[in-house]
Structures are given as C-alpha cells and as structure tokens.
Design a protein around this motif. Structure first.
Motif, PDB file in Angstrom:
ATOM      1  N   MET A  21     -12.601  21.323  -0.933  1.00 60.40           N
ATOM      2  CA  MET A  21     -12.022  20.243  -1.702  1.00 60.40           C
ATOM      3  C   MET A  21     -11.486  20.790  -3.029  1.00 60.40           C
ATOM      4  O   MET A  21     -11.969  21.781  -3.552  1.00 60.40           O
ATOM      5  CB  MET A  21     -13.049  19.149  -1.999  1.00 60.40           C
ATOM      6  N   SER A  22     -10.489  20.087  -3.595  1.00 60.83           N
ATOM      7  CA  SER A  22      -9.929  20.531  -4.856  1.00 60.83           C
ATOM      8  C   SER A  22     -10.928  20.286  -5.971  1.00 60.83           C
ATOM      9  O   SER A  22     -11.802  19.442  -5.880  1.00 60.83           O
ATOM     10  CB  SER A  22      -8.630  19.762  -5.146  1.00 60.83           C
ATOM     11  N   THR A  23     -10.793  21.023  -7.079  1.00 60.64           N
ATOM     12  CA  THR A  23     -11.686  20.858  -8.217  1.00 60.64           C
ATOM     13  C   THR A  23     -11.070  19.960  -9.283  1.00 60.64           C
ATOM     14  O   THR A  23     -11.704  19.696 -10.306  1.00 60.64           O
ATOM     15  CB  THR A  23     -12.005  22.228  -8.823  1.00 60.64           C
ATOM     16  N   ALA A  24      -9.828  19.493  -9.078  1.00 60.46           N
ATOM     17  CA  ALA A  24      -9.173  18.614 -10.038  1.00 60.46           C
ATOM     18  C   ALA A  24      -9.860  17.259 -10.042  1.00 60.46           C
ATOM     19  O   ALA A  24     -10.484  16.868  -9.070  1.00 60.46           O
ATOM     20  CB  ALA A  24      -7.691  18.457  -9.663  1.00 60.46           C
ATOM     21  N   PRO A  25      -9.768  16.527 -11.172  1.00 62.35           N
ATOM     22  CA  PRO A  25     -10.363  15.186 -11.212  1.00 62.35           C
ATOM     23  C   PRO A  25      -9.823  14.314 -10.089  1.00 62.35           C
ATOM     24  O   PRO A  25      -8.628  14.326  -9.797  1.00 62.35           O
ATOM     25  CB  PRO A  25      -9.927  14.655 -12.582  1.00 62.35           C
ATOM     26  N   VAL A  26     -10.711  13.589  -9.464  1.00 61.81           N
ATOM     27  CA  VAL A  26     -10.329  12.753  -8.325  1.00 61.81           C
ATOM     28  C   VAL A  26     -10.597  11.300  -8.677  1.00 61.81           C
ATOM     29  O   VAL A  26     -11.672  10.941  -9.126  1.00 61.81           O
ATOM     30  CB  VAL A  26     -11.143  13.140  -7.074  1.00 61.81           C
ATOM     31  N   PHE A  27      -9.588  10.464  -8.475  1.00 66.31           N
ATOM     32  CA  PHE A  27      -9.771   9.055  -8.761  1.00 66.31           C
ATOM     33  C   PHE A  27      -8.669   8.245  -8.093  1.00 66.31           C
ATOM     34  O   PHE A  27      -7.647   8.765  -7.661  1.00 66.31           O
ATOM     35  CB  PHE A  27      -9.766   8.793 -10.270  1.00 66.31           C
ATOM     36  N   VAL A  28      -8.932   6.944  -8.004  1.00 69.05           N
ATOM     37  CA  VAL A  28      -7.952   5.988  -7.505  1.00 69.05           C
ATOM     38  C   VAL A  28      -7.739   4.944  -8.595  1.00 69.05           C
ATOM     39  O   VAL A  28      -8.713   4.409  -9.138  1.00 69.05           O
ATOM     40  CB  VAL A  28      -8.439   5.285  -6.220  1.00 69.05           C
ATOM     41  N   THR A  29      -6.492   4.703  -8.942  1.00 72.93           N
ATOM     42  CA  THR A  29      -6.178   3.722  -9.974  1.00 72.93           C
ATOM     43  C   THR A  29      -5.149   2.732  -9.452  1.00 72.93           C
ATOM     44  O   THR A  29      -4.122   3.130  -8.901  1.00 72.93           O
ATOM     45  CB  THR A  29      -5.626   4.401 -11.241  1.00 72.93           C
ATOM     46  N   CYS A  30      -5.438   1.460  -9.628  1.00 77.40           N
ATOM     47  CA  CYS A  30      -4.470   0.396  -9.343  1.00 77.40           C
ATOM     48  C   CYS A  30      -4.141  -0.278 -10.672  1.00 77.40           C
ATOM     49  O   CYS A  30      -5.043  -0.818 -11.330  1.00 77.40           O
ATOM     50  CB  CYS A  30      -5.044  -0.626  -8.362  1.00 77.40           C
ATOM     51  N   SER A  31      -2.878  -0.216 -11.048  1.00 70.52           N
ATOM     52  CA  SER A  31      -2.456  -0.765 -12.334  1.00 70.52           C
ATOM     53  C   SER A  31      -1.560  -1.977 -12.115  1.00 70.52           C
ATOM     54  O   SER A  31      -0.485  -1.855 -11.499  1.00 70.52           O
ATOM     55  CB  SER A  31      -1.691   0.295 -13.147  1.00 70.52           C
ATOM     56  N   SER A  32      -2.010  -3.136 -12.602  1.00 66.46           N
ATOM     57  CA  SER A  32      -1.235  -4.387 -12.493  1.00 66.46           C
ATOM     58  C   SER A  32      -0.714  -4.571 -11.074  1.00 66.46           C
ATOM     59  O   SER A  32       0.452  -4.903 -10.857  1.00 66.46           O
ATOM     60  CB  SER A  32      -0.081  -4.386 -13.502  1.00 66.46           C
ATOM     61  N   LEU A  33      -1.584  -4.353 -10.101  1.00 71.18           N
ATOM     62  CA  LEU A  33      -1.190  -4.359  -8.694  1.00 71.18           C
ATOM     63  C   LEU A  33      -1.015  -5.781  -8.169  1.00 71.18           C
ATOM     64  O   LEU A  33      -1.911  -6.609  -8.282  1.00 71.18           O
ATOM     65  CB  LEU A  33      -2.252  -3.635  -7.859  1.00 71.18           C
ATOM     66  N   SER A  34       0.148  -6.042  -7.597  1.00 75.05           N
ATOM     67  CA  SER A  34       0.414  -7.333  -6.970  1.00 75.05           C
ATOM     68  C   SER A  34       0.898  -7.085  -5.545  1.00 75.05           C
ATOM     69  O   SER A  34       1.610  -6.111  -5.278  1.00 75.05           O
ATOM     70  CB  SER A  34       1.483  -8.117  -7.742  1.00 75.05           C
ATOM     71  N   PHE A  35       0.497  -7.971  -4.652  1.00 78.83           N
ATOM     72  CA  PHE A  35       0.921  -7.850  -3.254  1.00 78.83           C
ATOM     73  C   PHE A  35       1.036  -9.230  -2.637  1.00 78.83           C
ATOM     74  O   PHE A  35       0.116 -10.045  -2.749  1.00 78.83           O
ATOM     75  CB  PHE A  35      -0.048  -6.998  -2.447  1.00 78.83           C
ATOM     76  N   ASP A  36       2.178  -9.473  -1.995  1.00 81.00           N
ATOM     77  CA  ASP A  36       2.414 -10.716  -1.259  1.00 81.00           C
ATOM     78  C   ASP A  36       2.757 -10.367   0.177  1.00 81.00           C
ATOM     79  O   ASP A  36       3.445  -9.367   0.439  1.00 81.00           O
ATOM     80  CB  ASP A  36       3.579 -11.518  -1.854  1.00 81.00           C
ATOM     81  N   TRP A  37       2.318 -11.202   1.120  1.00 81.22           N
ATOM     82  CA  TRP A  37       2.750 -11.036   2.499  1.00 81.22           C
ATOM     83  C   TRP A  37       4.202 -11.470   2.638  1.00 81.22           C
ATOM     84  O   TRP A  37       4.739 -12.170   1.763  1.00 81.22           O
ATOM     85  CB  TRP A  37       1.856 -11.850   3.431  1.00 81.22           C
ATOM     86  N   PRO A  38       4.890 -11.058   3.716  1.00 81.09           N
ATOM     87  CA  PRO A  38       6.309 -11.385   3.875  1.00 81.09           C
ATOM     88  C   PRO A  38       6.625 -12.877   3.766  1.00 81.09           C
ATOM     89  O   PRO A  38       7.737 -13.254   3.355  1.00 81.09           O
ATOM     90  CB  PRO A  38       6.640 -10.852   5.280  1.00 81.09           C
ATOM     91  N   ASP A  39       5.670 -13.747   4.133  1.00 79.80           N
ATOM     92  CA  ASP A  39       5.933 -15.189   4.048  1.00 79.80           C
ATOM     93  C   ASP A  39       5.721 -15.731   2.637  1.00 79.80           C
ATOM     94  O   ASP A  39       5.811 -16.940   2.400  1.00 79.80           O
ATOM     95  CB  ASP A  39       5.061 -15.968   5.039  1.00 79.80           C
TER      96      ASP A  39
END
Length: 550
Positions: free
Chosen positions: A1-19
């Motif tokens: 595995m890489s030694t770089a910082p690992v993270f997941v970030t969601c910033s102002s995340l919006s999601f709508d379905w097609p309808d």
C-alpha cells in the motif's frame, strides 16, 4: 500500500436521480484511516454514497476526492458463471505470463505482465485460505461456487489488489456463520481506510467508529455499534425529558395567559362601572381607561410572546427525539391455538442442487411455535422451505401443512415489479376493497402516494415491507409464516421494526437465517440445524460455537 495520506472527502456533495428525486444536498464527509461503520435507514443513500465515492455515479454538484486507490464489494454480487477463479481475483494475466515464462517463453510482454508479482499464486492461495476458500482451486469456475463463496471470492480479489480505500456494502448477506467469521477476521486485519455498510451487529462491533447517515447529514460516533447505541439512548432519554419539561412549560404559559385575560377583564368591568357611576372626574377616568388599555395590551403581548417561545422550545425538543415509524401487525385471523398441528414432515427427500437430500423420520410442528432453521450455505434450507410451501415437489415422502401457509423468499419475488404496492396486495386479497387494503398498508408504512409506487422502484427495505404486507394481508390469513433470510435487505432500524412486528404475529413461524441475534430477538422456541440432509435439534449456544469450529 502507498504511504501517502489516505482519505475520502465529499465536499458540498449533491446527487439527484434522473427523475429529479434528491438523495443528497450539500453533504459534507471526511473519512480517514480506520474501520468506519456507515449506518442509516433504508433509502437514506448509503449504497448511493459508496457508488459516488468509486465514481460509478457522478454527483449532481459538489466534489468527491479519494487519495489513493479504492475497491468496492457491492451488494448483490452477480458474476458470470463461466469466469475462472483467477479471473475474478484479477490475477489471470499475471498467472498466465508466469506459467509462460516457466515454460521458456521469456518475452518482454510476459515479464511486464508479471512485474514484481512473482509470488502471485502463493499470495492468491494464502488469501483464499484465510477466507476459507483454500480448496476451490484457481482454475474452477464461478458456476461451481455457492452464493456465499462468490462473495468471499470477490473479497479475496479486493484483498489481493490491496486498495487504499476498501468499501463493503452489506458484505455478510447470504454468508453462513463460518463464512461470516472469515469476513470478520479479514475486517479486523485491515489496516487501511475501510467503510462498511451493514446491518450485521457483530460486524459493526468490529469497527473503530460509526458514521450515521440521517436526513442527508453524517454524524460521527467514536467506538463500535454498542457505544453508538449507548450514546443515542442517553441522548433520547435527555430529549424525551426536555419534551416533557417543554410541554409542561407550554401548559403553564397557556394558564398564565388565560389568567391574565381574566384579570384584565375584571379591571375593564370595574373601570366601566366607575365610569357609569361617575365617582371620579371624567378626565381622571379617561386617563385610567387609557392606562388600563395600554397595560392590557402590554400584558397580552408579553404572555403571547412567552407562549410562543414555549411552543418553539417544545418544537425544538420534539425535533431532537427520533420518531422513526414502526411496522404494526394486528391480525387476529393468524392466531394458532396451542397444540394445533401446523406442519408434518414424513420421510421427506428433497431435490437439491442436482442431488437428493433426505430428511428422515417424522417431524411435527404444533401451536404457535417459532422455529429457527440454521445450517451452512448449500445445506438445503431454502429447498426445504420451498418444498413445504408447495413450490417444489419432494422426491419422496411428504410435507403436509394443516393451516394456511405463506412463504417469503430471499429474492422477494412474490411481487410484480410492474404493479403498485396496492395492486400487489390486491392480488393476494382479491375480496378486499381498495380502502381496506390502503388502511392495512398504512400499518406497513405505505401511506398516501407511497402505496401507489411501482414495486420495481422500491428500495430493499421497502420491498421487504411490501412483500411482507402482501403475504400477511392475504386471504386466508397465514397461520404458518416462513421467512428465508429476512434481514438481508433490512437496515438495523428495519430489523428492529420486523422484530416488533413478529412479536405481535400470533401464528407459527419458521425462519431460515444466519443472523443469530435476530433469531434470538424474535423468541425462537425450537432450533433446528439442517446438516447432511438431516434436521437435528440444536440451540443458540451450539450455533454460535459452531461458527468458530473448523
């Protein structure tokens, strides 16, 4: 595995379905190293969020950033049955190149395909062995494996790929107890970033923190699921106490407002009487009247404002109380008197997986028994239930039911996806009026327009509720209800609702499940293990112990 910082970030995340249906709006999320349990109600968007993190779905607005590689074990894995094990593991190319080099084809392409992974086969065998799949071989095809083995095989591929971020979506669905134990061990050994969406309490006891997705926001809780429950329970106790205090304050402010009105009315009558009797000069009485009116207005405004403030505090207190709707089942027609024969099995032989499995001797269920049917993947539990339900013919012997029976399969395929929830129930209860069906469906949380939604658009938990409603509202009402892995599609809140619902069900139950805590919670009166074609009495303690036996 890489030694770089690992993270997941969601910033102002919006999601709508097609309808146009919104799922997230301005969602903020940051996941760092460690094992995170992502929980939330069915339909809150947990699986959608994982797909947004992997890039399978694109956000309507906002941004997802992943530092490192990401791997996803999706819910409901479907693999091509012709695929070989090494192809699912993602090592077929390196393995073929390695064999070619060993056979004398030392080409540049083969060396490039192998890279530094000269021990690829050894690592693959070691990983499969860790997950209890050591005997399947790298050249076998997916079609030779059970559903549970397929899930573990896909997980093995992810472990071999060693992603920095590992996402698991309901990984214990369809796994028997031994397979779950293997998965638990793999989760505990993971050292990178892991996000687990699950309703499996025992799995959630092995995480480092809980992230609860609720009403479009994520709230973090340190510790495992037990710690989360303790915090929420304490918060709810405080919130409910504040509601009681706020309710009492509202009542007190109402009384004070009424009392103020009474006092002011008395003053007004006294002033009017003094005016009529002309006991004081006109100019003095006029001044008294104006002063009284001003005082009355101030008092009225003060008490009205206090009442409004008390009501606002009550609203805020009520908002802090979790008020998740619960399924309600009140069906007197399902009651089975104690001692009445419900089911008899005699010399039963089942057609299962191309072989014949025998259930020798005679087995009888009486009265409102609650039977837990346990056993390893592939032992024939589903085949037995389908035979009792009359969906499969036994090779020999008989399964005789003495009361109305209904069967809820794992796949929930009792519903017609093209029809609405109301229309699906009507198929099982053709004599019931539309109003009666809708009134009953409200007990299963399908109110108003929700009852008119096509079954094909429902989430896993909603689909389960609709299928359960269709069976329990059927005519005649079932006095033997058989459920096959009922918690697979349910979040933890829905599992609790199902438990409460089954507590009020007065018929007999037969439930096939690997979820021992759920089975214990519904008041099982008899435990039966299906093993080598034989139904043997067992207990919850023996079932738990067998999970750790090889």
């Amino acid at each position: 595995m890489s030694t770089a910082p690992v993270f997941v970030t969601c910033s102002s995340l919006s999601f709508d379905w097609p309808d146009g249906t919104p799922v997230f709006e301005e969602l903020q999320l940051a996941v760092g190293p460690g094992r995170t349990g992502l929980i939330g109600l069915n339909g809150s968007g947990k699986s959608t969020l994982l797909k947004l993190i992997t890039g399978e779905l694109q956000p309507t607005d906002g941004q997802v950033t992943v530092a490192g590689t990401v791997g996803l074990l999706p819910q409901g894995i479907i693999l091509d049955t012709a695929l070989r094990v090494d192809e699912v593991l993602g090592i077929a190319g390196a393995r073929a190149a390695l064999h070619a080099i060993e056979a004398g084809e030392a080409t540049e392409a083969n060396f490039a395909a192998v890279g530094d992974d000269w021990d690829v086969e050894e690592r693959a065998h070691a990983t499969l062995d860790r997950l209890g799949l050591g005997g399947i071989g790298l050249d076998r095809t997916v079609g030779d494996l059970s559903g549970g083995e397929t899930v573990l095989l896909r997980l093995a591929g992810l472990l071999l790929a060693r992603p920095d971020v590992l996402l698991l979506d309901e990984p214990t669905n369809n796994l028997d107890l031994r397979a779950r134990r293997r998965l638990y061990e793999a989760v505990e050994a993971w050292s990178g970033v892991m996000v687990v969406v699950s309703h499996d309490r025992e799995l959630l006891e092995r995480v480092d923190q809980i992230a609860e997705l609720r009403e479009g926001e994520v709230r973090w809780f340190g510790g495992n699921f037990t710690a989360y429950e303790e915090i929420v329970a304490a918060e709810q106790e405080t919130a409910e106490r504040l509601v009681r205090v706020a309710e009492a304050d509202v009542q007190r402010q109402k009384r004070e407002l009424v009392e103020a009105h009474v006092r002011l009315a008395r003053r007004k009558r006294y002033g009017q009487k003094m005016y009529e009797n002309k006991r004081e000069p006109k100019i003095v009485m006029g001044a008294r009247k104006r002063a009284a009116q001003e005082s009355a207005g101030k008092h009225r405004i003060m008490h009205t404002e206090k009442l409004a403030e008390a009501r606002e505090r009550l609203d805020q207190a009520v908002e802090a109380v979790r008020n998740d709707a619960e399924i309600r089942i009140e069906l007197p027609a399902t009651r089975v008197p104690p001692g009445r024969r419900v089911l008899t099995l005699r010399g039963l032989q089942l057609a299962h997986a191309g072989a014949v499995r025998a259930v020798p001797g005679e087995l009888e269920l009486r009265g409102p028994e609650r039977v837990a049917l346990v056993g390893r993947n592939g032992s024939g539990k589903t085949t037995l239930l389908r035979t009792v339900a009359g969906l499969l013919r036994p090779v020999a012997g008989e399964a005789e039911t003495h009361v109305p029976v209904r069967f809820l399969p794992q796949r929930l395929d009792v519903l017609d996806d093209r029809l609405s929830v109301v229309a699906n129930v009507a198929r099982f209860a053709p004599q019931a009026t539309d109003n009666r069906i809708r009134a009953r469906l409200a007990h299963f949380l399908f109110r108003g327009g929700r009852a008119d939604r096509p079954a094909g658009t429902l989430s896993g938990g909603e689909r389960f509720r609709a299928a359960l409603a269709a069976l329990l509202l059927a005519e005649p009402a079932p006095q033997l209800l058989m459920l096959d892995e009922p918690t697979n599609n349910l979040d933890l809140a829905s599992v609790g609702q199902l438990t409460d619902a089954l507590e009020s069900y007065q018929g007999a139950l037969m439930v096939a499940s690997h979820d021992v805590p759920f089975l214990e919670s519904i008041g099982v009166t008899r435990w039966l293990r299906l093993e080598d074609g034989e139904l043997r009495p067992t207990s919850a303690e023996e079932v738990r112990a067998s999970m750790w036996d090889e």
